[in-house]
Design a protein around this motif. Structure first.
Motif, PDB file in Angstrom:
ATOM      1  N   LYS A   6     -10.857  31.149   0.322  1.00  0.00           N
ATOM      2  CA  LYS A   6     -11.545  31.438   1.579  1.00  0.00           C
ATOM      3  C   LYS A   6     -10.884  32.559   2.371  1.00  0.00           C
ATOM      4  O   LYS A   6     -11.557  33.328   3.061  1.00  0.00           O
ATOM      5  CB  LYS A   6     -11.594  30.166   2.423  1.00  0.00           C
ATOM      6  CG  LYS A   6     -12.421  30.281   3.685  1.00  0.00           C
ATOM      7  CD  LYS A   6     -12.499  28.954   4.406  1.00  0.00           C
ATOM      8  CE  LYS A   6     -13.325  29.075   5.682  1.00  0.00           C
ATOM      9  NZ  LYS A   6     -13.397  27.775   6.406  1.00  0.00           N
ATOM     10  N   TYR A  20      -9.142  32.373  -8.578  1.00  0.00           N
ATOM     11  CA  TYR A  20      -8.963  30.924  -8.725  1.00  0.00           C
ATOM     12  C   TYR A  20      -8.419  30.577 -10.113  1.00  0.00           C
ATOM     13  O   TYR A  20      -7.526  29.732 -10.251  1.00  0.00           O
ATOM     14  CB  TYR A  20     -10.294  30.221  -8.483  1.00  0.00           C
ATOM     15  CG  TYR A  20     -10.261  28.741  -8.788  1.00  0.00           C
ATOM     16  CD1 TYR A  20      -9.697  27.837  -7.887  1.00  0.00           C
ATOM     17  CD2 TYR A  20     -10.792  28.252  -9.975  1.00  0.00           C
ATOM     18  CE1 TYR A  20      -9.656  26.482  -8.172  1.00  0.00           C
ATOM     19  CE2 TYR A  20     -10.762  26.891 -10.261  1.00  0.00           C
ATOM     20  CZ  TYR A  20     -10.200  26.007  -9.356  1.00  0.00           C
ATOM     21  OH  TYR A  20     -10.160  24.668  -9.642  1.00  0.00           O
ATOM     22  N   ALA A  57     -11.995  18.537   0.054  1.00  0.00           N
ATOM     23  CA  ALA A  57     -10.587  18.758  -0.263  1.00  0.00           C
ATOM     24  C   ALA A  57      -9.687  18.294   0.881  1.00  0.00           C
ATOM     25  O   ALA A  57      -8.606  17.733   0.650  1.00  0.00           O
ATOM     26  CB  ALA A  57     -10.344  20.232  -0.562  1.00  0.00           C
ATOM     27  N   PHE A  65     -12.457  17.956  -9.020  1.00  0.00           N
ATOM     28  CA  PHE A  65     -12.338  19.104  -8.122  1.00  0.00           C
ATOM     29  C   PHE A  65     -12.578  20.410  -8.876  1.00  0.00           C
ATOM     30  O   PHE A  65     -13.335  21.277  -8.426  1.00  0.00           O
ATOM     31  CB  PHE A  65     -10.949  19.101  -7.488  1.00  0.00           C
ATOM     32  CG  PHE A  65     -10.616  20.375  -6.774  1.00  0.00           C
ATOM     33  CD1 PHE A  65     -11.137  20.647  -5.519  1.00  0.00           C
ATOM     34  CD2 PHE A  65      -9.770  21.320  -7.355  1.00  0.00           C
ATOM     35  CE1 PHE A  65     -10.836  21.832  -4.856  1.00  0.00           C
ATOM     36  CE2 PHE A  65      -9.463  22.506  -6.702  1.00  0.00           C
ATOM     37  CZ  PHE A  65      -9.997  22.757  -5.455  1.00  0.00           C
ATOM     38  N   TRP A  94      -5.427  20.924  -3.816  1.00  0.00           N
ATOM     39  CA  TRP A  94      -6.851  21.224  -3.704  1.00  0.00           C
ATOM     40  C   TRP A  94      -7.140  22.096  -2.490  1.00  0.00           C
ATOM     41  O   TRP A  94      -7.818  23.130  -2.584  1.00  0.00           O
ATOM     42  CB  TRP A  94      -7.658  19.921  -3.605  1.00  0.00           C
ATOM     43  CG  TRP A  94      -7.528  19.033  -4.800  1.00  0.00           C
ATOM     44  CD1 TRP A  94      -7.121  19.395  -6.043  1.00  0.00           C
ATOM     45  CD2 TRP A  94      -7.807  17.632  -4.846  1.00  0.00           C
ATOM     46  NE1 TRP A  94      -7.110  18.300  -6.884  1.00  0.00           N
ATOM     47  CE2 TRP A  94      -7.541  17.200  -6.177  1.00  0.00           C
ATOM     48  CE3 TRP A  94      -8.243  16.696  -3.917  1.00  0.00           C
ATOM     49  CZ2 TRP A  94      -7.714  15.881  -6.579  1.00  0.00           C
ATOM     50  CZ3 TRP A  94      -8.420  15.378  -4.316  1.00  0.00           C
ATOM     51  CH2 TRP A  94      -8.156  14.970  -5.627  1.00  0.00           C
ATOM     52  N   LEU A  95      -6.627  21.667  -1.339  1.00  0.00           N
ATOM     53  CA  LEU A  95      -6.888  22.419  -0.119  1.00  0.00           C
ATOM     54  C   LEU A  95      -6.223  23.791  -0.165  1.00  0.00           C
ATOM     55  O   LEU A  95      -6.785  24.775   0.335  1.00  0.00           O
ATOM     56  CB  LEU A  95      -6.399  21.641   1.098  1.00  0.00           C
ATOM     57  CG  LEU A  95      -6.700  22.271   2.465  1.00  0.00           C
ATOM     58  CD1 LEU A  95      -8.187  22.481   2.642  1.00  0.00           C
ATOM     59  CD2 LEU A  95      -6.124  21.425   3.592  1.00  0.00           C
ATOM     60  N   VAL A 153      -8.566  26.074  -2.096  1.00  0.00           N
ATOM     61  CA  VAL A 153      -9.772  26.416  -1.342  1.00  0.00           C
ATOM     62  C   VAL A 153      -9.452  27.435  -0.258  1.00  0.00           C
ATOM     63  O   VAL A 153     -10.176  28.414  -0.062  1.00  0.00           O
ATOM     64  CB  VAL A 153     -10.395  25.144  -0.733  1.00  0.00           C
ATOM     65  CG1 VAL A 153     -11.569  25.520   0.170  1.00  0.00           C
ATOM     66  CG2 VAL A 153     -10.874  24.206  -1.822  1.00  0.00           C
ATOM     67  N   ILE A 165     -15.667  23.223  -8.305  1.00  0.00           N
ATOM     68  CA  ILE A 165     -15.408  24.641  -8.025  1.00  0.00           C
ATOM     69  C   ILE A 165     -16.153  25.518  -9.029  1.00  0.00           C
ATOM     70  O   ILE A 165     -16.755  26.539  -8.665  1.00  0.00           O
ATOM     71  CB  ILE A 165     -13.900  24.937  -8.059  1.00  0.00           C
ATOM     72  CG1 ILE A 165     -13.207  24.321  -6.847  1.00  0.00           C
ATOM     73  CG2 ILE A 165     -13.642  26.434  -8.099  1.00  0.00           C
ATOM     74  CD1 ILE A 165     -13.483  25.020  -5.545  1.00  0.00           C
ATOM     75  N   VAL A 216     -17.058  21.805  -0.195  1.00  0.00           N
ATOM     76  CA  VAL A 216     -15.866  21.674  -1.034  1.00  0.00           C
ATOM     77  C   VAL A 216     -14.613  21.600  -0.163  1.00  0.00           C
ATOM     78  O   VAL A 216     -13.708  20.795  -0.419  1.00  0.00           O
ATOM     79  CB  VAL A 216     -15.777  22.843  -2.026  1.00  0.00           C
ATOM     80  CG1 VAL A 216     -14.462  22.815  -2.791  1.00  0.00           C
ATOM     81  CG2 VAL A 216     -16.946  22.812  -3.006  1.00  0.00           C
ATOM     82  N   GLU A 217     -14.559  22.434   0.878  1.00  0.00           N
ATOM     83  CA  GLU A 217     -13.393  22.415   1.763  1.00  0.00           C
ATOM     84  C   GLU A 217     -13.257  21.074   2.480  1.00  0.00           C
ATOM     85  O   GLU A 217     -12.140  20.525   2.594  1.00  0.00           O
ATOM     86  CB  GLU A 217     -13.502  23.541   2.782  1.00  0.00           C
ATOM     87  CG  GLU A 217     -12.314  23.615   3.730  1.00  0.00           C
ATOM     88  CD  GLU A 217     -12.454  24.721   4.765  1.00  0.00           C
ATOM     89  OE1 GLU A 217     -11.549  24.841   5.621  1.00  0.00           O
ATOM     90  OE2 GLU A 217     -13.459  25.442   4.706  1.00  0.00           O
ATOM     91  N   LEU A 263     -19.304  26.144  -0.199  1.00  0.00           N
ATOM     92  CA  LEU A 263     -17.863  26.260   0.026  1.00  0.00           C
ATOM     93  C   LEU A 263     -17.410  25.352   1.159  1.00  0.00           C
ATOM     94  O   LEU A 263     -16.319  24.769   1.113  1.00  0.00           O
ATOM     95  CB  LEU A 263     -17.510  27.718   0.320  1.00  0.00           C
ATOM     96  CG  LEU A 263     -16.028  28.024   0.566  1.00  0.00           C
ATOM     97  CD1 LEU A 263     -15.184  27.669  -0.651  1.00  0.00           C
ATOM     98  CD2 LEU A 263     -15.832  29.489   0.936  1.00  0.00           C
ATOM     99  N   LYS A 264     -18.236  25.203   2.169  1.00  0.00           N
ATOM    100  CA  LYS A 264     -17.892  24.339   3.299  1.00  0.00           C
ATOM    101  C   LYS A 264     -17.787  22.887   2.860  1.00  0.00           C
ATOM    102  O   LYS A 264     -16.867  22.157   3.291  1.00  0.00           O
ATOM    103  CB  LYS A 264     -18.945  24.490   4.393  1.00  0.00           C
ATOM    104  CG  LYS A 264     -18.642  23.730   5.668  1.00  0.00           C
ATOM    105  CD  LYS A 264     -19.703  23.993   6.725  1.00  0.00           C
ATOM    106  CE  LYS A 264     -19.386  23.226   8.012  1.00  0.00           C
ATOM    107  NZ  LYS A 264     -20.422  23.477   9.052  1.00  0.00           N
TER     108      LYS A 264
END
Length: 779
Positions: free
Chosen positions: A268, A352, A309, A320, A260-261, A264, A324, A305-306, A302-303
């Protein structure tokens, strides 16, 4: 207390801020209808209901004339401008919403100026309609201005027509109304509200035939404020999209939490060729927004979600993956379609989807010459497979649906979307991510190729945007108009951006598609013609059945509509390449032919034939003209110069002109992909440069000429030099050549028969003789 110069300046700043206020999408000045008073002859009852009419321009004139005794009088008049509109108009009208927005803005701007005195009352003044008629309406909070058309919205009551601005008149009682009065006054606590709108009845419209009215003239097709009301009335009752379904998401795998990370951070950190991060477009979307018609309402960014994650707080891969997808949905609605930020969002979405596909991209870093799309070229630059064209363009499409190495299925699923036959899609565009491919599904399949065994995909027919066609400068386009082509292409499901809808004109002017074909918030297009990109021909469609898959041509379930109360035509716009537009595309201003379907031209055929050897790409643009909105005329000037990345092709020329542009020297736009940054040369700059008389190209150079000594051009012809050499050879050293002296000049003149000496020569000769005589006497 008299108004001081500082207070007067502050009040002017407040009024200017109100006048410059724009709607949420920056398309209109919402204060335009509050600038002048309502016309007394047209709306006499307005002056019977409103005791103290006020307008912004009238207040400005009184301020300049020194008519106000103190600043609080100006505050009261400005407040009356919006209180009058709030009292007279219905709460459902656009003018009522605009008045509430501007009233809140006015109060905020006034408080920001410390030199202005604070308002002494919060309730309406005694001269307001609310106090005079004994109905004090609660002050409305400033709503977020919806994406409204330029014309003011009015209540959906059919009793009286929507008021229009009066003709221009001298003095303070001229044109657009300060609050264009609606047919009835605003509903208050003592007045019954408008009855709820009943559901629209079903309407069956045949796809085939020619359903357009016979008298579709320019006057009938002009969009007006009443048409906007008809559309808004229908859309208020349409169902909302509940979001993607629960199928087609990432499968559960052991150790997926660490993935997941990685995904992301890949989104990013992805950058372009010069180091700019694309994720800035995602980070610009706030956590909490009031975007209409989203499938969810909770905060998302986005922050967030990060952070989730990193904390591994998602319950599953599906949770997840779904969040997204919702983030990309929110970003697509936040940014204006077609701009760079919108394109960056679509590019990251395609990245993605490529990273989570059965065959992930190698990396990081992740590099693609096609913006991660599966095809090498998009509309306007792609050519059919096995094409005989000598143009060096990628061949990726076909003229028919292929059945090789695949098994056809009824539907394919992908990230909550159920894709079926005849659905409309946005597909990833390898040339320009901000202009996704508009396509209709003709087949769904599962690949049987060894390298793609079991992978789903769709065969879709492409529709071109106006900027992907070549058209005359005077051509007008419907709002959201696209053109059917004969290009078919196979796309894997990873190319799918979102579902959309496209209506043929016969239905688009009569209503909006029913779910599940379309929901509010989904992109909606209209198609009226075919486009032949080889011959650059526009053919108006008469038989709509021939444009859709055969399986749905007579189906009653194919895109039924919710009907309007009456026909509503879309707005018309000028060419996207005209001055004032920053549109880019592989098309341009050029010759084209408009034909009715099946119409033949003189000499046979349905269009012009192309030469076997097409001419090299040249800039055939000419003078610019401004963007035109509304019903067009036929006598439009030439077009603006095209962007360098998309070079239009002229008609075949007998002589081939060499293309010496930097873009061509570097391998062309297809080779450079997204690594090339091109900018359109503005008309203000281009007019200072000469143009090539044959190609009409601007003679533009990237640097001043080198400071080098140039060899002088010859002064005599070879024939003359040969004559001199022959004379020298025949006469030896006695060359009869003028040496530049006075004696030489006299000798040359003496040799010329019939020519008398000049006065200067005679005087010089006389002086010389006197001098010789004087020397002889002294000697």
């Amino acid at each position: 207390m008299a108004i001081t110069p500082a207070q007067k300046s502050a009040i002017e700043e407040v009024v200017d801020a109100i006048k410059n206020a724009r709607s949420s999408k920056k398309k209109r000045h919402i204060a335009d209808l509050f600038l002048e008073l309502v016309d007394k002859e047209t709306w006499a009852d307005y002056y019977e209901v409103i005791p103290e009419p006020r307008c912004l321009n009238g207040i400005s004139r009184s301020l300049q004339a020194g008519s106000y005794k103190d600043a609080l009088q100006v505050h009261e008049d400005l407040n009356l401008v919006f209180l009058n509109a709030l009292y007279y108009n219905e709460p459902t009208s656009q003018i009522y919403k605009d008045a509430g927005t501007l009233k809140s803005m006015f109060e905020s701007e006034w408080k920001l100026r410390t030199v202005l005195p604070a308002a002494t009352r919060s309730s309406p003044p005694p001269s307001s309609a609310q106090k005079v008629h004994g109905q004090v309406a609660a002050q409305q909070p400033a709503p977020v201005p919806p994406a409204a058309p330029a014309q003011p919205a009015a209540p959906a009551s059919p009793a009286k027509p929507t008021p229009q601005p009066a003709p221009a008149q001298p003095g303070p009682s001229s044109t657009p109304a300060v609050a264009s009065p609606a047919p009835q006054r605003a509903s208050t606590s003592n007045q019954p509200s408008s009855p709820p709108r009943t559901s629209s009845p079903d309407m069956d419209v045949e796809v085939g035939g020619t359903p357009e009215p016979e008298n579709m003239g320019a006057d009938d097709m002009a969009r007006d404020g009443e048409s906007d009301l008809v559309v808004q009335q229908l859309e208020r009752g349409l169902p909302r999209w509940e979001g993607p379904s629960d199928f087609g998401w990432m499968k559960e795998k052991e150790g997926s939490e660490d993935r997941w990370l990685e995904l992301v951070l890949a989104i990013k950190g992805h950058k372009d060729a010069v180091g700019n991060r694309y994720a800035v477009a995602l980070e610009a979307v706030p956590e909490e927004t009031s975007i209409p018609y989203l499938s969810f309402s909770f905060p998302l960014s986005l922050k967030l979600v990060e952070s989730r994650a990193r904390a591994k707080s998602y319950a599953s891969n599906k949770a997840f993956d779904k969040e997204i997808a919702q983030l990309f949905e929110k970003a697509r609605r936040w940014h204006e379609a077609g701009n760079d930020a919108y394109g960056h969002v679509l590019l990251l979405q395609r990245l993605y989807q490529a990273l989570t596909s059965p065959s992930p991209l190698p990396g990081p870093p992740y590099v693609s010459s096609t913006n991660f799309a599966s095809l090498r070229a998009g509309p306007g630059t792609a050519r059919p497979l096995h094409s005989s064209d000598s143009e060096k363009l990628p061949a990726v499409t076909t003229f028919r649906v292929s059945s090789k190495d695949r098994t056809f299925v009824d539907e394919v699923t992908y990230r909550g979307w159920s894709i079926k036959l005849a659905d409309w899609l946005h597909l990833s565009n390898p040339d320009d991510p901000s202009k996704p491919i508009i396509a209709q599904v003709f087949k769904c399949y599962v690949s049987d190729e060894p390298a793609k065994k079991g992978q789903p995909g769709v065969t879709a027919c492409w529709y071109y945007r106006p900027e992907q066609t070549f058209h005359p400068a005077q051509r007008q386009f419907w709002e959201g108009e696209v053109f059917k082509t004969s290009h078919f292409a196979d796309h894997p499901v990873e190319d799918i951006i979102e579902k959309i809808a496209c209506q043929f004109t016969a239905r688009h002017i009569r209503g909006r598609p029913r779910p599940p074909s379309w929901y509010l918030g989904w992109p909606l297009y209209v198609c009226d013609s075919r486009y032949n990109d080889r011959e650059r021909i526009f053919v108006k469609i008469k038989n709509w059945n021939s444009c859709v898959p055969e399986e749905v041509r007579k189906s009653a379930d194919f895109m039924p509509i919710y009907p309007f109360e009456r026909m509503v035509f879309p707005r018309r716009f000028g060419s996207p390449f005209l001055k004032g537009s920053r549109a880019r595309g592989p098309g341009g201003i050029g010759d084209s032919i408009d034909r009715a379907e099946g119409e033949r031209i003189e000499g046979g055929g349905t269009g012009r034939k192309r030469g076997r050897k097409p001419a090299a790409p040249t800039d055939i643009s000419g003078p610019s003209r401004g963007l035109f909105v509304g019903v067009g005329t036929a006598n439009a000037p030439g077009a603006a110069q095209q962007p360098a990345a998309y070079t239009p092709q002229p008609a075949p020329a007998p002589a081939r002109t060499e293309d010496r542009s930097i873009l061509t020297a570097a391998g062309g736009a297809t080779m450079l992909g997204s690594n090339a940054l091109t900018e359109k040369l503005s008309a203000e700059t281009a007019r200072h440069f000469d143009r090539d008389p044959e190609t009409n190209e601007v003679l533009w150079f990237a640097a001043p000429p080198l400071n080098v000594t140039r060899r002088p051009a010859p002064q005599y012809s070879l024939k003359y030099l040969h004559w001199l050499a022959t004379k020298r050879k025949a006469g030896g050293d006695a060359m009869d050549v003028d040496d530049g002296s006075a004696e030489g000049a006299r000798a040359k003149r003496a040799r010329t028969s019939g020519v008398q000496p000049t006065a200067t020569e005679t005087l010089d000769l006389l002086l010389a003789q006197i001098a010789q005589g004087t020397e002889a006497q002294t000697g």
